[in-house]
Design an enzyme around this catalytic site. Structure first.
Site, PDB file in Angstrom:
ATOM      1  N   GLY A  83       0.825  -1.188   0.000  1.00  0.00           N
ATOM      2  CA  GLY A  83       0.000   0.000   0.000  1.00  0.00           C
ATOM      3  C   GLY A  83       0.862   1.241   0.000  1.00  0.00           C
ATOM      4  N   VAL A 118       3.584  -5.516   3.213  1.00  0.00           N
ATOM      5  CA  VAL A 118       3.386  -6.644   4.118  1.00  0.00           C
ATOM      6  C   VAL A 118       4.043  -7.879   3.527  1.00  0.00           C
ATOM      7  CG1 VAL A 118       1.712  -8.098   5.326  1.00  0.00           C
ATOM      8  CG2 VAL A 118       1.206  -5.675   4.924  1.00  0.00           C
ATOM      9  N   ASP A 158     -10.370   2.726  10.216  1.00  0.00           N
ATOM     10  CA  ASP A 158     -10.211   2.402   8.794  1.00  0.00           C
ATOM     11  C   ASP A 158     -10.755   1.009   8.497  1.00  0.00           C
ATOM     12  OD1 ASP A 158      -9.520   2.862   6.160  1.00  0.00           O
ATOM     13  OD2 ASP A 158      -7.474   2.092   6.381  1.00  0.00           O
TER      14      ASP A 158
END
Length: 803
Positions: free
Chosen positions: A16, A21, A127
């Protein structure tokens, strides 16, 4: 292979704007993890906030939240280390939507349940979106990526953050964090799962933000019949633009959805799907109670040890010792007249109790006590007490009806746990339990008569039995026991039952039917109905009517003995008084306790004065504490001496020694290390206390002198055979002599005690005991002398074994 610090990076899982990740392997703990690495270029303030939020989330503990193991800077890169959840996200399901309404609601109930825990800790996600909801292999939702989470009390966190399609109006205005922001996002996701359509989506994110700030979002069209008006109302309320008109909390919306899942009361038999939904609804309500998770884990741990043959006595003892209240209650119970005489004196350790009473017996006692300990509630204590004693009476009767058969111990739990659902309902849902009793009572003798199974199904959506079996499955109870928990229905077989498993079920039903009769019938009217019941169950019980009556009398005496040991006071006007011996019955002190005693111990049981309860191990006054500790050490020494005379089991003696030290001094843990002749190393073998499974293999003391420098502190103490108390392990002169293996968690401690075991002037073992904080171990001369006696008993046990 690429590495980052100690982590081996295997492949990229996602990327992102803020972070990447990775799937990574942690060789230190030998597990795969998800490694989230912040993208370069962030300012120090952003990094600090990111790591601080990660540490805040790491303190959250809930099965619906992906755990954060670490938050640190590794090789100059900010990193969050997450639990790895093998499964996808909610996004693929969203693409397959609309989902069946119950499936969609169940998913969001799981998310809301996790948010309840986060909000209770003061953390708001901010979020929530489908890509931040992982699904484990069982399809259960796990909330992850609290990357922009903030505390409710943090007014400085006010900013426009979140994903436009799921952001709440107040978050879009940059207002301070509030739990209602997360509720809004959940409602949007639920609406999308139910409809298969996006609620607020646009290629231009600014148009999404403008819409949520200025327009009331509406529900898309949903399948007719699947989504009723009530469910639409629940979802729509979660999407309201005005936060004050929205659901006030995640818990409120979750409970509304759970009530919808339960559905209206119906007279027809519920479908398997509705029963499953009702069970999940009840389980969630129980999990919301503070004691249920602890309740479940206690029984599951004890049961898990029961299924493991390896060092079962040590494992069972250690599980019980983790709960101080359970330990003291159990020792009080086994020191009643029946057990104490069988042991030849006071029983002061759990290990000794297991040796004398038997593994199954102590397991049964412990499980029964866990039920009792957790079920204390002032609001409806009398009804709980009655239900619990009625269950124990059924267990007592089952043991009596077995007439010494080998499966008698299992029948105790089988008969008791046939009532598990009823008992759980009485504790967790007292109003519903009262409704069930009223339905059954009001229908007695009328055409509208209903069974307890029918009544509980009407009120709860499932029967008591199904509730009990659902919880038993979560606890990991073995299949033979859960099979017995299924109470057989219909007429008692006219012929003898050949199948042992089926006979056990009928025998437990006979015990419960008899317990119900004893509870609900005035004593002066009991003789005729009891005779009829005995005759009806004659093929199962294989006992004449008089023997059944005698079994009831004996079970009453034993129940009274058990109630006294458990400190259960039965009021004179209580219904439970009918379960106790009548005024003209023999005194119950001469009887043998029903739960867990083997046949040999029963034959030895005679009437003696009830002993005092084992002394409390902790006291506010230091002098009193030391006196109590010395008293307990002395009692343990006497008991160990008796055990050494009676038995050649050196392992049992050593376990008793460790347990005596552990309980008397209130230590964090005690470990025994023994010499490995091949490597000339003292190696941890077993112990009791906190984190013992990890601590035992970590304790390794090489006895050979190093090629360079001085031996470490542990080796020096053992080679010289000097009893040593280190009051503060952090002192520089001590810390520099500690071995490297000791500096790692969980073994590392603030203070510790070393008692070497010497034979012919050479170390053969070591008793290690510790406390977390420096200065936490204080020993008087009396205590130290008694500890040395215990250490010498350990050496003597070795000599006996060698001889």
């Amino acid at each position: 292979m690429k590495t980052l610090g100690r982590f081996e990076l295997q492949r990229e899982l996602g990327r992102g704007a803020q972070a990447v990740v990775w799937l990574a392997h942690d060789p230190r703990l030998d597990r795969d993890v998800a490694l989230k690495v912040m993208a370069p270029g962030a300012g120090q303030a952003t990094v600090d906030q990111w790591l601080q939020e990660g540490r805040a989330v790491s303190r959250l503990s809930h099965p619906g939240i992906v755990q954060v193991f670490e938050a640190d800077v590794i090789e100059g890169k900010p990193v969050l280390v997450f639990e790895l959840v093998n499964g996808g996200t909610l996004l693929p399901l969203l693409r397959q939507a609309p989902l069946p309404a119950r499936r969609a609601v169940d998913l969001m109930v799981g998310v809301l349940d996790a948010l309840v825990a986060a909000h209770a800790a003061g953390v708001v996600h901010r979020d929530l979106k489908p890509s931040n909801i992982l699904l484990d292999p069982q399809g259960r939702p796990r909330v992850t990526d609290f990357g922009i989470a903030a505390r409710v009390t943090d007014a400085k966190a006010a900013a426009i953050v979140g994903t436009p399609s799921y952001i709440s109006p107040e978050a879009g205005r940059g207002e301070p964090p509030h739990p209602r922001m997360d509720v809004f996002a959940v409602a949007i996701m639920l609406a999308e799962l139910l409809s298969g359509r996006r609620v607020n989506h646009d290629a231009d994110p600014m148009r999404c933000l403008h819409r949520v700030l200025n327009e009331d979002l509406t529900l898309p069209d949903m399948p007719v019949g699947e989504v009723d008006d009530e469910l639409r109302r629940i979802v729509q309320r979660g999407m309201i633009r005005d936060p004050e008109a929205r659901w006030p909390s995640a818990a409120a919306m979750r409970d509304a959805l759970l009530e919808w899942l339960q559905g209206p009361e119906v007279e027809t038999a519920p479908s398997s799907e509705s029963r499953a939904a009702a069970l999940e609804f009840l389980m969630r309500r129980m999990r919301a109670k503070a004691d249920f998770p602890g309740f479940s884990s206690s029984i599951a741990r004890i049961q898990r040890v029961t299924q493991n043959d390896k060092e079962s006595v040590s494992g069972l003892s250690n599980e019980i010792l983790k709960d101080v209240a359970l330990t003291n209650k159990l020792l009080r119970l086994v020191n009643t007249a029946q057990f104490r005489h069988a042991g030849g004196g006071t029983i002061s350790t759990i290990s000794r109790a297991v040796a004398l009473i038997g593994f199954a017996g102590v397991r049964n006692l412990a499980l029964s006590l866990v039920l009792l300990e957790r079920m204390q509630d002032r609001g409806h204590a009398e009804q709980l007490k009655t239900e619990f004693l009625r269950g124990l009476m059924a267990g007592s009767l089952a043991r009596e009806f077995c007439a010494g058969a080998r499966d008698g111990e299992e029948m105790i739990l089988g008969a008791l746990f046939q009532n598990l659902g009823r008992l759980l309902c009485a504790f967790y849902f007292p109003e519903e339990a009262q409704q069930v009793r009223r339905l059954v009572r009001d229908g007695v003798g009328t055409r509208a008569a209903v069974t307890e199974t029918t009544a509980s199904t009407r009120v709860l959506g499932i029967s008591f039995e199904e509730l009990g079996l659902g919880v038993a499955k979560q606890w990991g109870l073995p299949e033979p026991l859960t099979a017995v928990m299924r109470r057989p229905v219909g007429e008692v077989p006219a012929k003898a039952v050949e199948s042992q498993a089926e006979r056990q079920r009928w025998l437990c039903r006979a015990a419960n039917d008899t317990a119900d009769l004893l509870l609900n019938t005035p004593p002066d009217q009991l003789e005729a109905p009891l005779a009829r019941l005995a005759e009806a169950h004659a093929r199962i019980l294989k006992l004449p009517v008089r023997a059944v009556q005698a079994a009831c009398d004996e079970a009453r005496k034993r129940l009274a003995s058990l109630a006294e040991a458990m400190e259960i006071r039965v009021e004179r006007r209580s219904m439970a008084k009918r379960l106790m011996p009548t005024a003209d019955a023999p005194a119950f002190e001469t009887s043998t306790l029903v739960l867990g005693i083997d046949d040999a111990a029963m034959e030895l049981a005679t009437s003696v004065l009830p002993p005092e309860a084992p002394p409390p191990l902790l006291a506010d006054d230091p002098a009193e504490r030391r006196a109590k500790a010395a008293q307990h050490l002395a009692a343990g020494i006497q008991e160990i001496t008796d055990a050494m005379v009676e038995s050649q089991d050196v392992g049992a003696v050593l376990r008793m020694i460790l347990e005596t030290i552990y309980r008397a001094l209130g230590l964090r843990r005690v470990v025994l290390a023994l010499k490995d002749m091949r490597t000339q190393t003292l190696v941890g073998r077993f112990g009791v206390g906190e984190g013992i499974d990890q601590a035992v293999p970590q304790l390794r003391v090489p006895l050979r002198s190093p090629a360079q420098g001085l031996p470490d502190l542990f080796a020096t103490v053992c080679l010289k055979g000097v009893d040593t108390l280190i009051s503060d392990a952090s002192q520089p002169n001590i810390a520099q002599r500690l071995p490297t293996w000791y500096a790692r968690a969980p073994l590392q401690a603030g203070c510790f005690l070393l008692l070497p075991l010497m034979h012919k002037n050479a170390p053969v073992g070591l008793i290690y005991a510790d406390q977390a904080d420096p200065g936490a171990i204080h020993l008087s001369e009396r205590e130290l002398s008694l500890l040395r006696t215990l250490r010498n008993q350990a050496v003597m046990a070795f000599r006996q074994n060698a001889g």
